[in-house]
Design a protein around this motif. Sequence first.
Motif, PDB file in Angstrom:
ATOM      1  N   LYS A 180       0.859  -1.188   0.000  1.00 55.51           N
ATOM      2  CA  LYS A 180       0.000   0.000   0.000  1.00 55.51           C
ATOM      3  C   LYS A 180       0.892   1.235   0.000  1.00 55.51           C
ATOM      4  CE  LYS A 180      -3.282  -2.418   2.988  1.00 55.51           C
ATOM      5  NZ  LYS A 180      -3.918  -2.412   4.332  1.00 55.51           N
ATOM      6  N   LYS A 233      -0.143   4.311   3.393  1.00 59.03           N
ATOM      7  CA  LYS A 233      -1.078   3.605   4.277  1.00 59.03           C
ATOM      8  C   LYS A 233      -2.518   3.690   3.776  1.00 59.03           C
ATOM      9  CE  LYS A 233       1.792   4.373   8.370  1.00 59.03           C
ATOM     10  NZ  LYS A 233       1.870   4.915   9.751  1.00 59.03           N
ATOM     11  N   SER A 234      -2.666   3.853   2.462  1.00 60.19           N
ATOM     12  CA  SER A 234      -3.997   3.979   1.861  1.00 60.19           C
ATOM     13  C   SER A 234      -4.447   2.644   1.287  1.00 60.19           C
ATOM     14  CB  SER A 234      -3.980   5.034   0.745  1.00 60.19           C
ATOM     15  OG  SER A 234      -3.587   6.291   1.242  1.00 60.19           O
ATOM     16  N   GLU A 235      -5.670   2.280   1.586  1.00 55.63           N
ATOM     17  CA  GLU A 235      -6.212   1.024   1.073  1.00 55.63           C
ATOM     18  C   GLU A 235      -6.388   1.066  -0.441  1.00 55.63           C
ATOM     19  OE1 GLU A 235      -7.059  -1.908   2.459  1.00 55.63           O
ATOM     20  OE2 GLU A 235      -6.222  -1.300   4.386  1.00 55.63           O
ATOM     21  N   HIS A 236      -6.590   2.259  -0.981  1.00 60.55           N
ATOM     22  CA  HIS A 236      -6.967   2.364  -2.397  1.00 60.55           C
ATOM     23  C   HIS A 236      -5.804   2.704  -3.335  1.00 60.55           C
ATOM     24  CE1 HIS A 236      -6.847   6.578  -1.339  1.00 60.55           C
ATOM     25  NE2 HIS A 236      -7.027   6.908  -2.599  1.00 60.55           N
TER      26      HIS A 236
END
Length: 496
Positions: free
Chosen positions: A269, A272-275
Motif C-alpha cells: 500500500k 497507508k492507503s487502502e486504495h
Amino acid sequence: MRIIHTSDWHLGQYFYGKSRANEHQQFLSWLIAQVSKHNIDAIIVAGDIFDTSTPPSYAREMYYDFIAKLHLTACQLVILAGNHDSVAMLSESQAVLASLSTRVITQVIPVSLAEDDLSNEKSAAAKALAQQVFPLMNAKGQASAIICAIPFVRPRDVIKSRAGQSASDKQQNLQQAISAHYQHLYQHAVVLAKKLFKEQAKTQSKEVEPGEQLPIIATGHLTALGVSLNDSKSDSVRDIYIGSLEAFPASAFPPADYIALGHIHRAQKIAKSEHIRYCGSPIALSFDEAKQEKRVLMVEFISGKLAQVNDIMVPCFQALYMVKTSVDELECNLKKTLVEFELFKEQGAQTELALESKAWLDIEIDNGDHLSDLSQRVSELVVDMPFEVLLVRRCKKARQRLQAQLSQQDNSTLSELSLAEVFDSRLSQLDWQTEEELARKERLKLLFTELSVELSAKRSAEVKQGEAEKQGQSEACDSDAGKENGKVEEVEQDNL
C-alpha cells in the motif's frame, strides 16, 4: 464489479541465461482460471508486459494467445505500457486487439479541458480523452466503472525542456505536469461517471442520490513516494525518472476510488492507503525477490464504492534460493537449502503444480577472495543435488570493499595512463564473478585490442598520407619556384 490488478509480467525475461517461458505460461494459464473462478469482469495490467522493447517471438506469441483465450471468458483486458515496453510494438496491434475486448494504452496524450470543445466527439481533444478515459463493463454489458488509463509517463510527453533549468526546477516541472495530467483525466472521468450512472438509473426507473456515480479507477507506472528503498532498488527494477523525478507523491494523485500502480515488484500500500496499491510482479524477477510472496489483487466495487481488496496468491513455479554463507559453512548451508527445497516440492505435489525439477541458486560468499577456485568447489558439492547454480559471487559488502580497495590503489591521473591502461582500470571497477561474466570480460579485452590496432594502423596511414601530401606540395612549390626563376632569367637575357 470485480477486477484483477496485476503488473510487471516481464514476458521474455532471460534470467542469467535461463528462459522464464515455462513460469510465465503457467502463470497466464493460472490467471485465466482465476477469472472464471472469481467472476472477474476486467483485468488491468499496469505496465511492463514485456521485459525488453524487443521481446523474443515466443513471448509475443504467449501474449497474443493469452488475449485470445481471455476473450472467450467475456473478461475485458486493459494493457498499459511500462518503461520496459516498446510503444511502437504495443501500438502495432491496438486496432486488432480492440476486437478482442482488449484496450492497449501505450503513451500519454496530454489534454487540457480548455483545449477544445469536448462536447464535439470528433474534436482532437475528445478523441484523445476517449482513448484514455473510458468505461469498464460488467458481465451484463453495463458500464460499472470508469478508468483513467495512464501508462508510463515519459517526460517528453508532458513537458518541454528549457535551457538554463536547474535539476530541481526540472523535477518540480515534471511532477506538476504529471499531476496536472492526472487531474485533467480525472475531471473528465467524474463527468462521464455521473452521466452514465444517471442514464442507467433512468432506464431502471431509479432516483439518483446526490454524489452517486460510477467508481473511478486510475492507473500508473512509476515510483510513488513511500515505497521502501529496498523495493525501488531491486536488481530487476530499472530506474525510470533518473535525474528528473525520483518519486511521485501520493498527495498528487486525484481522489479516485482505486489507483492501480505498477513498476515496483513487491505488493504494498502507498501512504497507508487502502486504495493506492502496487500489486507487484507475479514471479520473482531477481534473487532478492525470491522470498517474496507473489500475488494479484482482486478489487471489488459495490454500489459505486470500493468495497474490498483481496490478495490472490500466485503459486511459485520455479524455486529460487539466495544462499548467503561463509566458505567454511557452505556445505552445511547447501544441505539446509536442500531440505527447504524438498519441502517446497512436496507442497507443490499436493497442489498438482508442474514444478521445475531443479532449484536455481545464487551463492553469496562473505569472504571469497578467489572465486574461480570456489566455483569448482561449489560444482563438486551440488553434483548430486537438485540444484542449478546460476551465480557464485561475493556478498554486496565484500564487493563494495573490493571496489574501494581497487580505487584507492591507483592514484594516477588520466594524462599518466595509456589508452590500454585506462580501459583496464575501468574494467577493474566492475564485479566480474561468474564464468559468463569473466568470458565477457575477455571478449571485451580482445575487441578493445583489435580496435586499438585498427585505429593505430588508420592513424599511421593518415599520418603517412599527410606527410606525402605535404611532400608533394613542397615539391610542387619548388617546381613552381624553379619555373619562375627560369622565366626571370629569360627576361633578363632578352633585356640584355
